[in-house]
Design a protein around this motif. Sequence first.
Motif, short mmCIF file in Angstrom:
data_model
loop_
_atom_site.label_atom_id
_atom_site.label_comp_id
_atom_site.label_asym_id
_atom_site.label_seq_id
_atom_site.Cartn_x
_atom_site.Cartn_y
_atom_site.Cartn_z
N ILE A 39 0.60 -0.90 -0.22
CA ILE A 39 0.09 -0.49 0.32
C ILE A 39 0.76 1.28 -0.14
CG2 ILE A 39 -1.32 1.10 0.91
CD1 ILE A 39 -3.12 -0.91 2.63
N GLU A 40 0.20 2.34 -0.83
CA GLU A 40 0.69 3.38 -0.64
C GLU A 40 0.67 4.77 -0.42
OE1 GLU A 40 1.85 3.40 -5.18
OE2 GLU A 40 4.70 3.29 -4.40
N GLY A 41 -1.41 4.55 -0.80
CA GLY A 41 -2.33 5.09 -0.19
C GLY A 41 -3.51 4.38 -0.69
N ILE A 42 -4.48 5.78 0.17
CA ILE A 42 -5.28 5.59 -0.25
C ILE A 42 -6.22 6.11 -0.92
CG2 ILE A 42 -6.40 5.82 1.65
CD1 ILE A 42 -8.70 3.35 1.04
N ILE A 43 -7.22 6.44 -1.87
CA ILE A 43 -8.07 8.35 -2.29
C ILE A 43 -9.62 7.46 -2.27
CG2 ILE A 43 -8.59 7.01 -4.65
CD1 ILE A 43 -8.24 11.06 -4.36
N SER A 44 -10.32 8.23 -1.84
CA SER A 44 -12.27 7.86 -1.36
C SER A 44 -12.80 8.80 -2.09
CB SER A 44 -12.16 7.94 0.01
OG SER A 44 -11.76 9.48 0.21
N GLU A 45 -13.56 8.43 -1.93
CA GLU A 45 -14.52 9.88 -2.78
C GLU A 45 -14.83 11.24 -2.53
OE1 GLU A 45 -18.28 6.96 -4.45
OE2 GLU A 45 -17.95 8.08 -2.16
N ARG A 46 -14.28 11.14 -1.17
CA ARG A 46 -15.10 12.64 -0.18
C ARG A 46 -12.79 12.98 -0.72
NH1 ARG A 46 -15.66 10.78 6.23
NH2 ARG A 46 -17.68 10.80 6.02
N ASP A 47 -11.64 12.22 -0.51
CA ASP A 47 -10.40 13.20 -1.55
C ASP A 47 -11.26 13.88 -2.81
OD1 ASP A 47 -8.96 11.96 1.02
OD2 ASP A 47 -9.10 10.37 -0.04
N ILE A 48 -11.57 13.34 -3.57
CA ILE A 48 -11.68 13.39 -4.58
C ILE A 48 -13.10 14.62 -4.89
CG2 ILE A 48 -13.16 13.06 -7.13
CD1 ILE A 48 -11.32 10.15 -6.55
N VAL A 49 -14.05 14.50 -4.38
CA VAL A 49 -14.32 16.24 -3.60
C VAL A 49 -13.88 17.01 -3.22
CG1 VAL A 49 -16.88 17.21 -2.89
CG2 VAL A 49 -16.98 14.80 -3.59
N ARG A 50 -13.06 16.97 -2.33
CA ARG A 50 -12.25 18.22 -1.42
C ARG A 50 -11.35 18.42 -2.08
NH1 ARG A 50 -11.85 14.11 3.02
NH2 ARG A 50 -13.43 14.95 4.31
N VAL A 51 -10.81 17.82 -3.65
CA VAL A 51 -9.41 18.40 -4.22
C VAL A 51 -10.62 18.96 -5.70
CG1 VAL A 51 -9.51 16.73 -5.87
CG2 VAL A 51 -7.21 17.90 -5.67
N ILE A 52 -11.82 18.99 -6.23
CA ILE A 52 -12.84 19.20 -7.26
C ILE A 52 -12.93 20.80 -6.45
CG2 ILE A 52 -14.60 19.11 -8.63
CD1 ILE A 52 -13.57 16.42 -9.28
N GLY A 53 -13.58 20.60 -5.15
CA GLY A 53 -14.79 21.73 -5.10
C GLY A 53 -13.31 23.29 -4.37
N THR A 54 -11.64 22.50 -4.25
CA THR A 54 -10.79 23.27 -4.50
C THR A 54 -10.21 24.00 -5.31
OG1 THR A 54 -8.90 21.84 -3.04
CG2 THR A 54 -10.74 22.76 -1.95
N GLN A 55 -9.78 22.96 -5.82
CA GLN A 55 -8.49 23.35 -7.78
C GLN A 55 -10.29 23.12 -9.05
OE1 GLN A 55 -5.46 20.91 -7.84
NE2 GLN A 55 -5.38 20.94 -5.80
N GLY A 56 -11.12 22.98 -8.74
CA GLY A 56 -12.22 22.81 -9.94
C GLY A 56 -11.72 21.49 -10.79
N PRO A 57 -12.13 21.26 -12.17
CA PRO A 57 -12.60 20.39 -12.75
C PRO A 57 -11.08 19.80 -13.19
CG PRO A 57 -14.13 21.60 -13.46
CD PRO A 57 -13.46 22.37 -12.60
N SER A 58 -10.09 20.48 -13.35
CA SER A 58 -8.53 20.45 -14.02
C SER A 58 -8.48 19.70 -12.57
CB SER A 58 -8.04 21.80 -14.05
OG SER A 58 -7.73 22.51 -12.28
N ALA A 59 -8.48 19.17 -11.69
CA ALA A 59 -7.52 18.14 -10.82
C ALA A 59 -8.39 17.65 -11.16
CB ALA A 59 -8.46 18.59 -9.07
#
Length: 143
Positions: A47-67
């Motif tokens: 394991i190197e990491g984990i990515i969840s729906e919450r993580d994705i929503v947060r980054v799109i919320g701060t950086q926009g769709p280009s994230a």
Amino acid sequence: MTVAAILSGKGHETITARSDALLSEICETLAKHKIGAVVVCNGDNQIEGIISERDIVRVIGTQGPSALQLPVSGIMTKNVVTATEENNINEVMARMTQGRFRHMPVVKDGKLTGVISIGDVVKFKIAQVELEAEQMRSYITMA
């Protein structure tokens, strides 16, 4: 009861991604498999990491769709809390609640062997309580 009991019913299948995968690819994986998180592993299934729906929503919320064109390595949670098959379900449930996360990878000898969600834990606990209640009813009826 232990994590092994949950995995024996649910199975050990895991959906993983590489750290160089784009966030858009992770979104496609989540949608395709109808899951809420993807474990990011290297070629040795470590394991190197984990990515969840919450993580994705947060980054799109701060950086926009280009994230969506960013590699998952820069967004994923790197300090992943894991469990082993020997861990007690109550202990795992407490760790998930305290850490405010819903998915926990299961490891053996440093390698990913499964993933459990808070939904899996709750489902197992409900089944356990229903079984105990039925056993009590049977005991009372027999007395």
